[in-house]
Design a protein around this motif. Structure first.
Motif, short mmCIF file in Angstrom:
data_model
loop_
_atom_site.label_atom_id
_atom_site.label_comp_id
_atom_site.label_asym_id
_atom_site.label_seq_id
_atom_site.Cartn_x
_atom_site.Cartn_y
_atom_site.Cartn_z
N UNK A 174 9.13 27.78 28.50
CA UNK A 174 9.61 26.56 29.15
C UNK A 174 10.39 25.66 28.22
N UNK A 175 10.33 25.94 26.93
CA UNK A 175 11.03 25.11 25.95
C UNK A 175 12.11 25.94 25.27
N UNK A 176 13.37 25.78 25.68
CA UNK A 176 14.45 26.54 25.05
C UNK A 176 14.52 26.25 23.55
N UNK A 177 14.68 27.29 22.76
CA UNK A 177 14.73 27.13 21.32
C UNK A 177 15.97 27.83 20.78
N UNK A 178 16.48 27.28 19.70
CA UNK A 178 17.61 27.89 19.03
C UNK A 178 17.13 29.15 18.30
N UNK A 179 17.64 30.34 18.68
CA UNK A 179 17.15 31.58 18.04
C UNK A 179 17.33 31.57 16.53
N UNK A 180 18.46 31.02 16.07
CA UNK A 180 18.72 30.98 14.63
C UNK A 180 17.70 30.08 13.93
N UNK A 181 17.40 28.93 14.55
CA UNK A 181 16.41 28.01 13.98
C UNK A 181 15.03 28.65 13.94
N UNK A 182 14.70 29.38 15.01
CA UNK A 182 13.40 30.07 15.06
C UNK A 182 13.30 31.12 13.97
N UNK A 183 14.42 31.85 13.73
CA UNK A 183 14.45 32.88 12.69
C UNK A 183 14.24 32.26 11.31
N UNK A 184 14.93 31.15 11.06
CA UNK A 184 14.80 30.47 9.76
C UNK A 184 13.36 30.00 9.54
N UNK A 185 12.77 29.42 10.60
CA UNK A 185 11.38 28.94 10.50
C UNK A 185 10.43 30.11 10.22
N UNK A 186 10.68 31.23 10.90
CA UNK A 186 9.83 32.41 10.69
C UNK A 186 9.96 32.92 9.26
N UNK A 187 11.18 32.95 8.74
CA UNK A 187 11.43 33.43 7.38
C UNK A 187 10.77 32.52 6.35
N UNK A 188 10.82 31.21 6.59
CA UNK A 188 10.20 30.26 5.67
C UNK A 188 8.67 30.41 5.69
N UNK A 189 8.12 30.61 6.87
CA UNK A 189 6.67 30.73 7.01
C UNK A 189 6.16 32.02 6.36
#
Length: 246
Positions: A174-189
């Motif tokens: 229900x909450x659209x997310x920027x795929x690139x931003x999600x990828x960066x967050x995943x990589x940082x985590x």
């Protein structure tokens, strides 16, 4: 009167610890070696300073030779570590890590023979051993990348399962997310697998270029080696950036 050092003690301690390790000094030499290659290649392309380019090429060769000396004898250590990897419970990790270390040990052994030949101790077929060295390095990197892909797949499966258990899948949809931003967050985590993937991904193209399987400019080779060296240095400085088998 107290003396305030311009360099914080924790930073100084990290630098001293890094410099005291043979692996740390070898990675630093590698960083300078590939940085020098990138520099002379850029100057060769955009400048007419042939003498400076020649000196930088000699400097790169000097650092490369120094690294071979630092690594001399390490093939035995790496081969022994391959024997210990046989006990890893996970089958995929056991195969990829063991095969990677065996190929890495053979790569280093070929590299030792190359150094002996360059030193003039014995006469060796440099082209043959250079090709073998790069092939073993490439095989090792392929195993490393397969292991990285397996680690990423496992982490994604855990994340999907966690979202399912916590019943958050509808909220995410229900909450659209920027795929690139999600990828960066995943990589940082997931820093360990990110750093390892960057290191292996950059290194992968260097033996391919050396074996003339792909055509890459010396500038690109220098940049790839420089980035992978930085990733290796980061793993030595902070061991939490290393992938573990647990």
């Amino acid at each position: 009167m107290a003396y305030n050092s311009p360099v914080p003690m924790d930073v100084m301690g990290t630098l001293v610890k890094f410099n005291s390790q043979t692996a740390g000094r070898e990675k630093l030499l590698r960083l300078i070696q590939y940085g020098t290659r990138m520099l002379w290649a850029l100057m060769e392309k955009y400048s007419h300073e042939k003498e400076v380019v020649f000196r930088l090429q000699n400097l790169e060769y000097t650092f490369s030779t120094a690294r071979k000396i630092f690594r001399f004898g390490r093939s035995l250590d790496v081969f022994y570590s391959a024997l210990t990897a046989i006990n890893i419970p996970d089958l995929t990790l056991r195969l990829t890590i063991t095969l990677s270390r065996i190929n890495s040990a053979l790569y280093l052994l070929a590299d030792h023979i190359l150094w002996i030949g360059h030193a003039g101790i014995v006469d060796v077929n440099k082209d043959k051993w250079s090709a073998l060295s790069n092939k073993f390095w490439l095989y090792s990197l392929v195993m490393n990348l397969i292991r990285d892909a397996y680690e990423i797949k496992s982490l994604l499966q855990i994340q999907v399962s966690r979202n399912y258990v916590e019943n958050k899948e509808m909220l995410l949809l229900s909450q659209p997310r920027n795929p690139f931003s999600s990828l960066i967050q995943w990589m940082i985590y997931h820093r360990p697998v990110t750093v390892e993937l960057i290191k292996n991904g950059c290194d992968f193209w260097i033996p391919l270029s050396n074996l003339k399987i792909v055509k890459i400019s010396p500038v690109t080779v220098g940049l790839l080696g420089f980035i992978s060296s930085l990733a290796g240095i980061l793993q030595i400085i902070n061991t939490s950036y290393k992938l573990t088998t647990s």
